[in-house]
Design an enzyme around this catalytic site. Structure first.
Site, PDB file in Angstrom:
ATOM      1  N   ASP A   1       0.813  -1.212   0.000  1.00 55.33           N
ATOM      2  CA  ASP A   1       0.000   0.000   0.000  1.00 55.33           C
ATOM      3  C   ASP A   1       0.845   1.260   0.000  1.00 55.33           C
ATOM      4  O   ASP A   1       2.034   1.241   0.338  1.00 55.33           O
ATOM      5  CB  ASP A   1      -0.965   0.014   1.185  1.00 55.33           C
ATOM      6  CG  ASP A   1      -0.266  -0.022   2.534  1.00 55.33           C
ATOM      7  OD1 ASP A   1       0.747  -0.733   2.664  1.00 55.33           O
ATOM      8  OD2 ASP A   1      -0.725   0.673   3.463  1.00 55.33           O
TER       9      ASP A   1
ATOM     10  N   ASP B   1       8.356   4.678  -1.083  1.00 52.94           N
ATOM     11  CA  ASP B   1       7.707   3.981   0.038  1.00 52.94           C
ATOM     12  C   ASP B   1       6.518   3.177  -0.446  1.00 52.94           C
ATOM     13  O   ASP B   1       5.400   3.656  -0.496  1.00 52.94           O
ATOM     14  CB  ASP B   1       7.280   5.024   1.074  1.00 52.94           C
ATOM     15  CG  ASP B   1       6.879   4.408   2.401  1.00 52.94           C
ATOM     16  OD1 ASP B   1       7.089   3.198   2.598  1.00 52.94           O
ATOM     17  OD2 ASP B   1       6.338   5.140   3.234  1.00 52.94           O
TER      18      ASP B   1
ATOM     19  N   GLU C   1      -0.126  -1.098   5.620  1.00 53.76           N
ATOM     20  CA  GLU C   1       0.961  -0.669   6.493  1.00 53.76           C
ATOM     21  C   GLU C   1       0.855   0.809   6.851  1.00 53.76           C
ATOM     22  O   GLU C   1       1.293   1.227   7.919  1.00 53.76           O
ATOM     23  CB  GLU C   1       2.308  -0.937   5.808  1.00 53.76           C
ATOM     24  CG  GLU C   1       3.527  -0.774   6.723  1.00 53.76           C
ATOM     25  CD  GLU C   1       4.086   0.648   6.765  1.00 53.76           C
ATOM     26  OE1 GLU C   1       4.912   0.937   7.649  1.00 53.76           O
ATOM     27  OE2 GLU C   1       3.679   1.475   5.916  1.00 53.76           O
ATOM     28  N   GLU C   2       0.268   1.602   5.959  1.00 58.50           N
ATOM     29  CA  GLU C   2       0.280   3.054   6.121  1.00 58.50           C
ATOM     30  C   GLU C   2      -0.857   3.589   6.989  1.00 58.50           C
ATOM     31  O   GLU C   2      -1.037   4.800   7.102  1.00 58.50           O
ATOM     32  CB  GLU C   2       0.225   3.738   4.742  1.00 58.50           C
ATOM     33  CG  GLU C   2       1.381   3.414   3.819  1.00 58.50           C
ATOM     34  CD  GLU C   2       2.691   4.080   4.236  1.00 58.50           C
ATOM     35  OE1 GLU C   2       2.720   4.725   5.303  1.00 58.50           O
ATOM     36  OE2 GLU C   2       3.679   3.954   3.501  1.00 58.50           O
TER      37      GLU C   2
END
Length: 385
Positions: free
Chosen positions: A79, A108, A138-139
């Protein structure tokens, strides 16, 4: 209405790792919308006869079963943060004449994901057994994190001797990570009409002492396993007030403490309470850090193989990353991937093409080297499958 056709990723047998990076980045996958990319990653991995493929939600895992003396994990999240007019990707020229790949996710961390996916497909017989993990969410909030979900529900999928997280490190090695917590420091007053302020007590004014203590605070530098971690204690939000004509009876200053991995979250919160003694301090959330574990034999092998290609030495990771989840499982882990972390989440996110290629070469060299002594057993004696 018919569903749209699934997106496809190019076969790494026909394209280089940079082209694969660009293809991965050009499939939008903002947190919560990873399905199309996860499907494409799964389809590509299932086309490789040397891999066993598993899936949990939008987390895709693939692994070799070659009976090697050591198993390692290579992981990365699919993600990104929201797109800000920075897709599709573009190839650009850097001021020094080098080549850049510009666009959301290039830093990223789809550069790291592409390196892992490329090697998963092109190294059918590595010198170590490898578990490749491509995970979702993850974000965003930690409880949605796909790697964390696998840790909770299928920890055996991640059993290994060592792990590498492909977070951007500009091609350097960053061991472990700082822990992090957020706490609210509250002040209490008494409401009154602002025209008769002397009848009340202003809680926002009392917060001035909280800010003074933060301004005077000197962050510690703590050595852990040979790496020096710089801590930080900062205000990140402040709230208070009821109406424009009322004296506020409460104010909350939210502070973020980044603490060295030698401390537990409980010890870190005790320190915050000490800094703000006499105030009402409440813990909001906390995540433990990860010791670098660079003295582990598998870590030593990794450092020797990678630095032979990239040069440089290992440093600390100041931010929190998912290496901490591997630490929970007793697996030493490092961060290693292409991209300047200072450009993560930036609208002008861009990665040097050379970094993508160098990270690929370094990981390939390490993975291709057989292990001469067995680390195949976990500390509790269970086999690393």
């Amino acid at each position: 209405m018919l569903d749209s056709a699934p997106v496809r990723l190019p076969d790494p047998a026909t394209v280089d790792v940079v082209a694969l990076t660009r293809a991965i980045c050009d499939i939008p996958s903002v947190s919560g919308d990873e399905r199309a990319l996860a499907d494409a990653v799964e389809a590509l991995l299932r086309s490789a006869p040397h891999l066993e493929v598993l899936r949990d939600g939008d987390t895709v895992l693939a692994r070799t079963r070659l009976g090697r003396a050591q198993r390692v994990v290579i992981a990365g999240h699919l993600d990104t943060v929201p797109i800000q007019g920075n897709l599709p990707t573009e190839l650009r020229t850097a001021p020094d004449g080098g080549s850049l790949l510009w666009g959301r996710g290039t830093v990223d961390m789809k550069g790291g994901v592409a390196v892992a996916l490329y090697l998963a497909m092109t190294l059918p017989e590595p010198g170590k057994d490898v578990t490749w993990v491509f995970y979702d969410h993850e974000e965003v909030e930690a409880d949605l994190n796909g790697l964390g979900r696998v840790v909770r529900t299928n920890p055996d999928w991640l059993a290994a001797d060592f792990a590498v997280l492909g977070e951007p490190t500009a091609g350097g090695i960053e061991g472990g990570c700082n822990g992090t917590l957020r706490a609210e420091v509250r002040t209490h007053g008494m409401t009154a009409h602002s025209a008769r302020a002397w009848k009340g007590h202003n809680a926002i004014h009392d917060a001035a002492e909280v800010l003074r203590r933060l301004a005077r605070y000197t962050p510690a530098e703590v050595e852990v396993d040979g790496l020096v971690y710089r801590e930080g204690l900062n205000a990140v939000a402040i709230s208070g007030g009821i109406a424009g004509n009322m004296i506020p009876d409460e104010c909350a200053v939210t502070v973020n403490y980044r603490f060295a991995p030698s401390a537990t979250p409980e010890q870190a919160f005790a320190h915050v309470q000490e800094v703000f003694d006499s105030f009402d301090v409440a813990l909001v959330d906390a995540a433990a850090g990860a010791r670098p574990g660079l003295n582990h034999p598998a870590a030593v092998d990794f450092l020797e193989a990678v630095t032979a290609v990239t040069g440089g030495v290992a440093g600390p990771k100041y931010g929190w990353t998912d290496v901490a989840r591997f630490t929970e499982l007793g697996i030493p882990a490092v961060n290693f991937g292409p991209g300047d972390p200072m450009l993560a989440h930036a609208d002008d996110e861009q990665v040097a093409i050379d970094e993508i290629s160098t990270c690929t070469q370094a990981l390939a060299a390490w993975l291709s080297t057989p292990v001469t002594s067995s680390h195949d057993d976990a500390p509790d004696g269970t086999e690393r499958r």
